[in-house]
Design a protein around this motif. Structure first.
Motif, PDB file in Angstrom:
ATOM      1  N   MET A  18       1.044   8.508  39.896  1.00 16.85           N
ATOM      2  CA  MET A  18       1.676   7.005  38.810  1.00 16.85           C
ATOM      3  C   MET A  18       0.927   6.491  37.561  1.00 16.85           C
ATOM      4  N   ALA A  19      -0.396   6.815  37.225  1.00 14.99           N
ATOM      5  CA  ALA A  19      -1.413   6.021  36.488  1.00 14.99           C
ATOM      6  C   ALA A  19      -0.170   6.580  35.410  1.00 14.99           C
ATOM      7  N   LEU A  21       1.961   7.246  33.591  1.00 17.06           N
ATOM      8  CA  LEU A  21       3.325   6.560  32.742  1.00 17.06           C
ATOM      9  C   LEU A  21       2.551   5.757  32.357  1.00 17.06           C
ATOM     10  N   LYS A  23       3.438   2.082  29.271  1.00 14.99           N
ATOM     11  CA  LYS A  23       3.986   1.236  30.045  1.00 14.99           C
ATOM     12  C   LYS A  23       5.423   0.743  30.286  1.00 14.99           C
ATOM     13  N   LEU A  26       7.335   3.014  32.373  1.00 14.32           N
ATOM     14  CA  LEU A  26       6.747   2.236  34.159  1.00 14.32           C
ATOM     15  C   LEU A  26       8.127   1.219  34.708  1.00 14.32           C
ATOM     16  N   LYS A  30      10.720   1.596  37.623  1.00 14.23           N
ATOM     17  CA  LYS A  30      10.753   0.305  38.086  1.00 14.23           C
ATOM     18  C   LYS A  30      13.137   0.779  37.916  1.00 14.23           C
ATOM     19  N   ARG A  54       1.860  -3.534  39.026  1.00 15.09           N
ATOM     20  CA  ARG A  54       1.397  -2.728  38.185  1.00 15.09           C
ATOM     21  C   ARG A  54       2.246  -1.138  39.051  1.00 15.09           C
ATOM     22  N   TRP A  55       1.309  -0.007  38.064  1.00 10.91           N
ATOM     23  CA  TRP A  55       1.458   1.527  38.969  1.00 10.91           C
ATOM     24  C   TRP A  55       0.610   1.190  40.204  1.00 10.91           C
ATOM     25  N   MET A  58       3.367  -0.686  42.678  1.00  9.28           N
ATOM     26  CA  MET A  58       4.434   0.331  43.010  1.00  9.28           C
ATOM     27  C   MET A  58       3.409   1.444  44.364  1.00  9.28           C
ATOM     28  N   VAL A  59       2.397   2.395  43.936  1.00  8.70           N
ATOM     29  CA  VAL A  59       2.830   3.184  45.267  1.00  8.70           C
ATOM     30  C   VAL A  59       2.632   1.929  46.552  1.00  8.70           C
ATOM     31  N   THR A  75      10.118   9.211  44.866  1.00 11.46           N
ATOM     32  CA  THR A  75       9.382   9.568  43.342  1.00 11.46           C
ATOM     33  C   THR A  75       9.493  10.619  43.054  1.00 11.46           C
ATOM     34  N   CYS A 165      -5.514  -1.657  42.577  1.00 14.90           N
ATOM     35  CA  CYS A 165      -5.514  -0.995  43.510  1.00 14.90           C
ATOM     36  C   CYS A 165      -6.520  -0.941  44.183  1.00 14.90           C
TER      37      CYS A 165
END
Length: 1200
Positions: A18-19, A21, A23, A26, A30, A54-55, A58-59, A75, A165
């Motif tokens: 996911m990182a 992606l 801005k 992302l 969403k 943030r990513w 989101m996870v 996903t 994270c």
């Protein structure tokens, strides 16, 4: 803790892709997620929940709102809509890995949050506004006051990236960690990051979908009140929360609790379950309330974020449940460079300062702490403005602290008198030292009075920011930076006290060891203090300190440091925490050639793990003074770029440290192979070197001054085995041993090796050992042919390689003296082809075919060759070869006809009683020449013991018999004991119990005597308590197979058994009992020896008799043993909680684990010799721990 720790929250995280992606990407993700139609078992996501996520968040949201594999399915579908093909593939790969580990309980959808009324939501919003106002001032508060106007704050960018994270779900079950620990040294930003979490939560930027309420607690808040409930604690933080308390506590999974400041209080947490409480309304003492929360007894579903230093781990470890560790390291190298550039403002000055500080890697590493980074910049600018040479001004890192801290003691108008100044400085140093020895970082008025610091002195130290006030009810203070406390603690031991008989504060031996040695696998919190002490003993630094601090210094402890440090250079194998001995860092800091040379003059072995550039610098510096160095084991994980690839601008390069200097340090490191004529062994382990670095090493090994005899590669990168390195075999005439283990030998490398080996005039390699090398069949055949043409080659040791049958057809057996083919998938047919080669060989004395399925057919072929009277074989190892009793008649026939065979290892074969009885009968013949027989775990019972005892009684040549791991019972032991007593002649058999070694291991040499005076020769005290287990020795000697570790020759071992009291008494009290060393170990409850220990040991009467206690012997049993042992000398292996029971009157030898080392100071009334062992072997060789003569006990620190 090392196993659980991580430098990054991303380790083992799920959905890391996911990182990738952007801005914008992302935001698209969403929107598509919000538009996604609800799926069975999932919860619909709203835009408010994902708007600021943030990513990493989101996870977390995906895993929580879409249980089980739904998160990955959703996903994958969204990535497909975004045409992210590569990311779709990554999703599918991760799902295939993680799916089997997803538990059924993970498939329950997330419960909906409790609905709050409008007024209640307003109260939460008011609380968030209050938090925002409180923590938004964080940056402005992180400044120096007074004259330090040039101080500025710089964010630690890496920590900022950690924020989203912190609670990233982890593999293998994709679970969110419920307890996250932020650990690190003082000053790297743990508290700042925790407060940043609170600020971002209040601004709805941090896990907005997850945490309804967040609370930051400093441990002082729990220590200040005698009793309070958790509800009262929250009410104190949030006065308007009382009406909402029930709703908040009804959903504890939506609570985030942050705990900080463990080092600033002296709470004694209770770990008794009965004292803990799950009632958040109940009033509890502060330590009990904190322990209840940390252990998840109270609010088990809540999420905890805890910050502490490494020194607090031992105190908190029993309470934390499955913590996830994140190590904060402060400024990265790039951030340090950025700070320098911003501080100096112009490129020329910043370039000069950075070039100097990167040349001293120890000083540069200190700059990871932001406040220290500023301090270094400030000092460098002052010297540069004066036009001073930085290298002359600062001979070491300590000199920078001398300049900075002495500035607070400068003579000014209205300054205190000289006597007052001396008193304040001595008091400050005393306070710092007492805190360091006792791990105390906060001091109250009582501590200040004891240090003779009055209110004026405290006010002065507060004004210049040496002290800072600690918030709380009482007057408590701490050093503004931990490095200040470490410096002044070290300064105490160089201060001169003219009024005393001994004009300096004496360091005793235990204190010195604590300063310069690592305690087991832990980080040494006293390491920086030790570094400053050695730095202050540098004559230039000491002279500058005398002038700057306006005081007289004494170097009286220098001689004592030299005496103790000289004993510590051969410390135990390093760990990942500390790959280079702390002593090396200290010696590098003192920068005095004579002192370093004397300290390392007797250093013969060094084991180094070099992962940082400072490791490289200090190792290169110290190794050149180890003139008697014989063996070096090196692990290199540091990448050393070649000089030609470097950026000319250190400020804008990816790596601001001076990489060209690092390459020069590597050249200096390798120079020891040219200059140290005693250096015989080099072992490279888990190492990967670039081609240019390998070239430097190869050139040093080819130098005419290099006398290296053994070159060993273990688990190195295959690219290292290039032509440059292998050419050493033909250009170094001293090199006689080559070992490659656990390393892929590629085709090119094998061709280089074969080319070198078939040059007998230049290649003097006598022994080649290849283990687990992944070599192709053709390469084996080529190697065998080239070995055959080398007249120098005498020993070939191959193991864990797939030879099958092709290798034996062309093995150069004719000239070999020793051949080992262990675990090479050899079949019975192999023995037939090997036998024909053996018959023509007149030199082969050692043969090991262990760990191969030869079966009885293969043994029969070998025995046919042995029956030849001219067969020179002296040792045969058929360990774990799937043999049965059917092969024993062939073995008997071979033993009858061959009188050259001296050693036979048949361990781990199903010979059973019938088979070994035949062997024992054959060995009873007078002409039998066998001296060593190993029958470990051969399924023997008491049935064969009568024949065994008869053989022991009548065979005068047998010197060593191993029948360990066989169930011969008490009756069998009694028969053997009687045979011992009746055996004629001076040569006695050592009955080895639980001895372990490799399959090609060799027992004690047949010529060894039984009256050997040494008590412990680094013995393996049995498999239950042994560190070696069944592992092979790491460095086999070139002239024999590895020697099997053994006990003291007097030992009567009773390990791994359940004799009981009566059984032990029957052994020790029986007539003629002659064992002088009794080993009690590995007794497993409930069939333990109980109080039989004490009564059994009463049979020991000789003053020279020894008791060995090890393994899982209960504390009560130990007490019984020591009570009845009386004046006996004892060797005891115990954990630290048993030390208080050692009340022996005579000199006792302690075999301690590392945890017990810290408490040996409590023993008194006897001279103590310590042989310290731990999970990685010897730490200190025979270290005397008795009181140093002539020391004034009144001057000792409480840290003794």
């Amino acid at each position: 803790m090392s196993s659980a720790s991580s430098n990054s929250p991303f380790e083992n995280g799920v959905m890391l892709y996911m990182a990738y992606l952007s801005k914008e990407g992302l935001q698209t993700f969403k929107q598509l997620l919000v538009d996604e139609n609800p799926r069975p078992g999932s919860v619909q996501i709203t835009w408010d929940q994902v708007k600021t996520a943030r990513w990493g968040e989101m996870v977390h949201l995906l895993v929580e709102f879409f249980p089980g594999r739904l998160a990955w399915d959703v996903t994958h579908d969204i990535f497909a809509k975004m045409n992210q093909t590569e990311l779709c593939l990554r999703v599918q790969m991760e799902l295939n890995y993680i799916l089997p580990n997803l538990e059924l309980k993970d498939l329950n959808p997330r419960e909906m949050p409790v609905n709050l009324e409008e007024g209640e939501s307003d109260k939460i919003q008011e609380y968030k506004v209050h938090v925002t106002n409180e923590y938004s001032m964080m940056r402005t508060m992180t400044t120096w006051s007074g004259s330090h106007a040039d101080f500025f704050y710089q964010d630690i960018e890496r920590h900022e990236r950690f924020l989203p994270c912190l609670f990233l779900p982890k593999r293998p079950q994709a679970k969110q960690p419920k307890t996250v620990v932020l650990q690190g040294v003082a000053g790297v930003g743990k508290t700042s990051l925790a407060k940043k979490v609170m600020l971002e939560w209040a601004e709805n930027k941090f896990y907005h979908h997850k945490f309804r309420c967040a609370f930051y607690f400093h441990c002082r808040e729990m220590a200040q009140v005698d009793e309070q409930s958790f509800a009262e604690l929250i009410a104190h933080k949030w006065p308007g929360s009382r009406s909402l308390m029930s709703k908040i506590m009804s959903k504890p999974d939506q609570l985030l609790l942050l705990f900080d400041g463990f080092e600033e209080v002296s709470l004694t947490l209770t770990d008794r379950p009965a004292d803990l409480s799950d009632d958040w309304i109940q009033k509890l003492p502060g330590p009990v309330l904190l322990a209840s929360l940390l252990s998840k007894r109270m609010l088990p579903e809540a999420t905890l974020l805890i910050t502490f230093r490494f020194t607090s781990w031992r105190k908190l470890k029993p309470f934390l449940k499955h913590p996830s560790f994140i190590t904060l390291t402060g400024f990265s190298m790039a951030e340090r460079a950025k700070y320098f550039r911003t501080y100096f403002g112009n490129k020329r000055d910043a370039d000069e300062a950075l070039r100097f500080v990167t040349g001293n890697t120890v000083l540069f590493s200190m700059c990871q702490v932001p406040a220290v980074c500023w301090m270094v910049c400030s000092c460098l600018r002052q010297q540069m403005q004066r036009g001073a040479d930085l290298a002359q001004a600062y001979p070491n890192a300590t000199a920078v602290f001398v300049q900075y801290l002495s500035g607070f003691f400068a003579t000014k108008a209205g300054s205190p008198s000289r006597n007052t100044h001396q008193t304040r400085l001595a008091g400050l140093c005393y306070l710092a030292a007492e805190g360091m020895w006792n791990m105390r970082w906060v001091f109250d008025t009582k501590d200040l009075e004891q240090a003779k610091l009055d209110e004026t002195a405290v006010a002065t130290f507060l004004r210049v920011n040496i002290f800072q006030r600690v918030a709380g009810d009482g007057d408590c203070y701490a050093f503004a930076i931990l490095s200040f406390q470490e410096f002044f603690a070290a300064f105490l031991y160089v201060l001169c006290f003219p009024q005393r008989l001994r004009n300096f504060r004496v360091l005793d031996r235990v204190q010195i060891i604590r300063l310069i040695a690592y305690p087991g696998r832990k980080k040494n919190y006293l390491a920086q203090m030790g570094l400053f002490l050695f730095g202050l003993l540098n004559e230039k630094c000491a002279s500058a300190a005398e002038k700057s601090f306006r005081c007289k210094l004494s170097l009286g402890n220098k001689k004592k440091l030299l005496k103790v440090a000289a004993l510590l250079h051969e410390c135990g194998p390093p760990t990942l925490h500390h790959g280079v001995p702390q002593l090396f860092y200290c010696l590098h800091e003192i920068q005095e050639e004579t002192f370093v040379r004397q300290t390392l003059s007797d250093c013969q072995n060094a084991t180094l793990i070099i992962s940082k550039k400072k490791d490289m610098q200090v190792s290169a510096f110290c190794l050149k003074y180890c003139q008697r160095l014989r063996a070096l084991e090196l692990t290199m994980t540091l990448t050393i770029p070649h000089v030609g690839t470097l950026s000319l601008d250190p400020l804008h390069s990816a790596e601001p440290e001076s990489s060209d200097q690092c390459f020069l340090w590597w050249q200096e490191f390798c120079s020891v192979f040219r200059t140290h004529e005693n250096l015989e062994v080099l072992t490279l382990t888990n190492t990967s070197l670039e081609a240019e670095s390998v070239k430097v090493l190869s050139a040093a090994l080819r130098h005419p001054g290099c006398k290296l005899q053994k070159l060993i590669f273990r688990r190195v990168h295959p690219s290292m085995l290039n032509e440059d390195l292998i050419q050493v075999l033909t250009e170094n005439q001293y090199l006689s041993y080559l070992e490659i283990q656990g390393t892929e030998v590629r085709r090119e490398a094998m061709e280089f090796l074969c080319t070198a080996l078939k040059c007998p005039p230049q290649c003097y390699v006598q022994c080649l050992r290849l283990e687990d090398c992944s070599v192709t069949p053709k390469s084996w055949i080529d190697l065998a042919k080239d070995l055959g043409s080398n007249k120098h080659h005498k020993k070939l040791l191959i193991s864990q390689n797939k030879l099958r049958t092709f290798g034996t057809y062309c093995l150069p057996v004719d000239r070999l003296e020793r051949l080992s083919l262990e675990n090479c998938e050899l079949a019975p047919l192999t023995c037939k082809t090997l036998t024909s080669s053996l018959k023509s060989n007149e030199m082969l004395t050692h043969l090991s075919l262990a760990e191969n399925t030869l079966k009885d057919e293969g043994a029969k072929e070998l025995c046919n060759a042995l029956q030849c009277s001219t067969c020179p074989l002296q040792r045969l190892v058929l360990r774990n070869c799937a043999l049965t009793s059917d092969c024993c008649p062939d073995l008997v026939s071979a033993l009858d006809k061959n009188k050259n065979l001296r050693s036979l290892d048949l361990g781990f074969n199903s010979l059973k009683d019938d088979g070994v009885i035949l062997l024992f009968e054959a060995l009873m013949k007078p002409q039998s020449g066998l001296q060593i027989l190993e029958l470990e775990k051969c399924l023997l019972t008491a049935v064969c013991c009568q024949a065994m005892a008869s053989m022991v009684l009548h065979n005068q040549s047998l010197r060593y018999l191993d029948v360990s791991k066989n169930d011969i019972g008490l009756r069998g032991r009694e028969l053997l004991r009687e045979a011992f007593q009746q055996r004629k002649g001076e040569k006695k058999v050592v009955l080895a119990q639980n001895l372990t070694a490799g399959a090609d291991g060799e027992p004690p040499p047949p010529g060894s005597t039984v009256n050997e005076p040494r008590l412990l020769q680094r013995p393996c005290l049995g498999s239950a308590g042994s560190e070696m287990g069944n592992k092979k020795p790491e460095n086999p000697p070139t002239d024999t197979f590895p020697v099997r570790p053994r006990r003291h020759p007097f030992a009567k071992a009773l390990g791994e058994c359940a004799l009981g009291r009566a059984g032990l008494e029957s052994v020790t009290r029986s007539p003629g009992f002659v064992a002088q060393c009794l080993t009690l170990g590995g007794f497993r409850p409930p069939d333990s020896i109980g109080t039989g220990c004490g009564s059994g040991i009463e049979g020991f009467t000789s003053p020279h008799q020894v008791i060995l206690i090890w393994g899982k012997v209960r504390e009560t049993e130990v007490g019984s043993v020591l009570t009845t042992a009386g004046n006996h000398s004892a060797v005891i292996s115990l954990s630290d909680q048993h030390l208080e029971k050692l009340k022996l009157k005579q000199c006792c030898h302690l075999y301690l684990n590392k945890a017990a080392m810290a408490r040996t100071g409590k023993l008194w009334g006897t001279t103590i010799h310590v042989e310290t062992h731990g999970t990685k072997g010897l730490v200190f060789p025979l270290l005397r721990m008795d009181t140093v003569e002539g020391e004034n006990s009144g001057e000792r620190s409480s840290g003794n």
